[in-house]
Enzyme design. Structure first.
Site, short mmCIF file in Angstrom:
data_model
loop_
_atom_site.label_atom_id
_atom_site.label_comp_id
_atom_site.label_asym_id
_atom_site.label_seq_id
_atom_site.Cartn_x
_atom_site.Cartn_y
_atom_site.Cartn_z
N HIS A 194 0.90 -1.53 0.18
CA HIS A 194 0.16 -0.45 0.35
C HIS A 194 1.06 1.55 -0.20
CE1 HIS A 194 -3.79 -2.09 1.84
NE2 HIS A 194 -3.59 -2.80 0.44
N GLU A 235 0.78 3.97 1.90
CA GLU A 235 2.09 3.73 3.08
C GLU A 235 2.73 3.29 3.41
OE1 GLU A 235 -2.55 4.50 4.47
OE2 GLU A 235 -1.40 3.40 2.46
N CYS A 237 -5.24 1.09 6.52
CA CYS A 237 -5.79 -0.40 6.81
C CYS A 237 -5.89 -0.41 7.93
CB CYS A 237 -6.03 -0.81 5.93
SG CYS A 237 -4.44 -1.67 5.41
N CYS A 254 -1.27 -1.91 7.39
CA CYS A 254 -0.90 -0.46 7.79
C CYS A 254 -1.23 0.22 8.76
CB CYS A 254 -1.09 0.35 6.21
SG CYS A 254 -1.22 0.23 4.50
N TRP A 307 -15.63 8.56 -38.77
CA TRP A 307 -15.78 9.25 -37.28
C TRP A 307 -16.61 10.56 -37.53
CZ3 TRP A 307 -14.18 5.79 -35.07
CH2 TRP A 307 -13.44 4.24 -35.87
N THR A 311 -26.39 -0.98 -31.65
CA THR A 311 -25.53 0.18 -32.03
C THR A 311 -24.63 -0.88 -33.03
OG1 THR A 311 -25.58 1.87 -30.61
CG2 THR A 311 -23.53 1.67 -31.18
N LEU A 362 -15.02 -3.15 -30.03
CA LEU A 362 -14.61 -2.56 -28.33
C LEU A 362 -13.90 -3.11 -27.72
CD1 LEU A 362 -18.55 -3.00 -27.57
CD2 LEU A 362 -17.04 -1.08 -28.22
N ARG A 367 -7.50 -0.29 -28.15
CA ARG A 367 -5.91 -0.85 -28.81
C ARG A 367 -4.62 -0.40 -29.02
NH1 ARG A 367 -10.51 -1.01 -31.37
NH2 ARG A 367 -10.88 1.55 -32.21
N SER A 409 -31.17 -8.51 -25.47
CA SER A 409 -32.26 -9.47 -24.98
C SER A 409 -32.65 -10.93 -26.36
CB SER A 409 -33.38 -8.66 -25.08
OG SER A 409 -33.80 -8.14 -26.09
#
Length: 373
Positions: A51, A53, A76, A85, A168, A194, A202, A205, A219
């Site tokens: 962490h 700390e 923590c 920590c 685009w 879409t 998706l 890259r 659905s």
């Protein structure tokens, strides 16, 4: 700016270096100061790693004894993938702990530090620290991931350009910015309409901390087995969120191709979006990027499931009746949604606006996977 605020701002800046690498843990930064000088800094750099700390204490060495630590989240106090920590701070001889915001998982850490005579100063730059870790806090309190709705549009509010020579909407630099955003997400989500219209990949890259899961809201399992999403399963995982309306033979074919199938309840003939998010939250997904389209955006806003909005506006006017709008169904709110904490950035010739949805338009009811009830 007073010196203490400056130290905390430095800690906040360090914390952001862990974005995309530490989730579902929070981003945390720490700065150790002794006699007015910074003697050690650190941040949480990867999930499961030391962490902030601990890293700062290691950098400070013996100079940490009697010093003050500025940390963006209360230390923590429990054994997880790393030791507490609080133990490390006590052992190092830290005399004062200044933190920005409390951790919903660590309600006893402050008392532990006080019991060892350590002075506690809470709440320095609390709002900034809370906003930075908003996805972590939402997942902890509701069991739902933090949802960012992202789209690119023209000046006349269109998200598609029905012209064969111009694909685009946004500039190349804006599209690179989107890739960087994708690279710190756990999930990229899109509606089947879409997907059919654009046949996207998706994926992220560019080199990035994360490889986000791709998820399609579908659905009736209309996605084609020849779609780019299915054909690129070797690059990134794909989940089809669907309902019992979907033909079993199509679901079997998708599973055979390597897709994961997520069955949800039917909500007005569509996938139940909150159930999808609950399932993702149970898997500790922290950030979801919702990339459309118009029907899904309407459903997400109507069901109060959007936390943040990112809009790339291009200096273009389409003026075509076949060009799709951003939201093409009523969202049924009595008043417009006025975004908060809005920022603007010029990217090439585009304008990126980022705004946060007010709590009154967010569904913050705890689900079954919430840490705090």
């Amino acid at each position: 700016m007073n010196p203490e605020e400056g130290y905390m701002r430095k800690a906040l800046g360090l914390a952001t270096l862990g974005r995309g690498k530490v989730e579902p843990n929070p981003m945390v930064g720490a700065v150790i100061v002794s006699r007015g000088s910074v003697v050690g800094t650190g941040y949480h750099s990867r999930f499961g790693g030391p962490h902030a700390e601990v890293n700062a204490l290691k950098a400070a060495g013996e100079k940490a004894r009697g010093a003050c630590i500025y940390v963006t989240l209360a230390p923590c106090n429990s054994h997880g993938k790393t030791p507490p920590c609080t133990d490390a701070l006590v052992k190092a001889g830290i005399r004062r702990v200044v933190f920005a915001t409390e951790d919903p998982r660590q309600d006893s850490s402050v008392e532990t530090l006080k019991q060892h005579g350590i002075q506690i100063v809470p709440g320095l730059l609390e709002e900034e620290a809370t906003q930075m870790n908003a996805p972590y806090f939402k997942l902890a309190s509701t069991g739902l991931p933090y949802v960012t709705a992202k789209w690119a549009m023209t000046l006349d509010g269109r998200v598609s350009i029905p012209h064969p020579r111009e694909r685009w909407i946004s500039a190349e630099q804006s599209r690179t910015h989107v890739q960087r955003t994708r690279g710190v997400m756990d999930v990229i989500m899109m509606g089947i309409g879409t997907v059919i219209a654009d046949d996207p990949e998706l994926t992220c890259r560019i080199a990035s901390p994360r490889k986000p899961l791709r998820l399609v809201l579908d659905s009736k399992a209309r996605i084609s087995l020849d779609s780019t999403l299915v054909r690129t399963l070797d690059i990134a995982d794909l989940t089809i969120a669907t309902t019992r309306q979907a033909p079993e033979e199509k679901l079997s074919a998708l599973e055979k191709a390597g897709c994961r199938i997520m069955i949800t309840d039917d909500l007005d003939g569509r996938v139940r979006l909150r159930q999808v998010l609950e399932n993702l939250g149970a898997e500790r997904a922290t950030n979801v990027l919702l990339e459309g389209g118009p029907t899904v955006f309407a459903a997400a806003f109507r069901q109060k499931l959007v936390d943040r909005v990112m809009v790339y506006t291009a200096p273009k006017i389409v003026g075509h009746q076949d060009a799709r709008g951003v939201i093409e169904e009523p969202i049924d709110h009595p008043t417009p949604i006025h975004l908060e904490k809005v920022t603007y950035e010029e990217i090439d010739h585009d304008i990126l606006m980022v705004g946060h949805v007010p709590d009154e338009y967010r569904d913050l009811k705890p689900g079954s996977s919430a840490v705090t009830q």
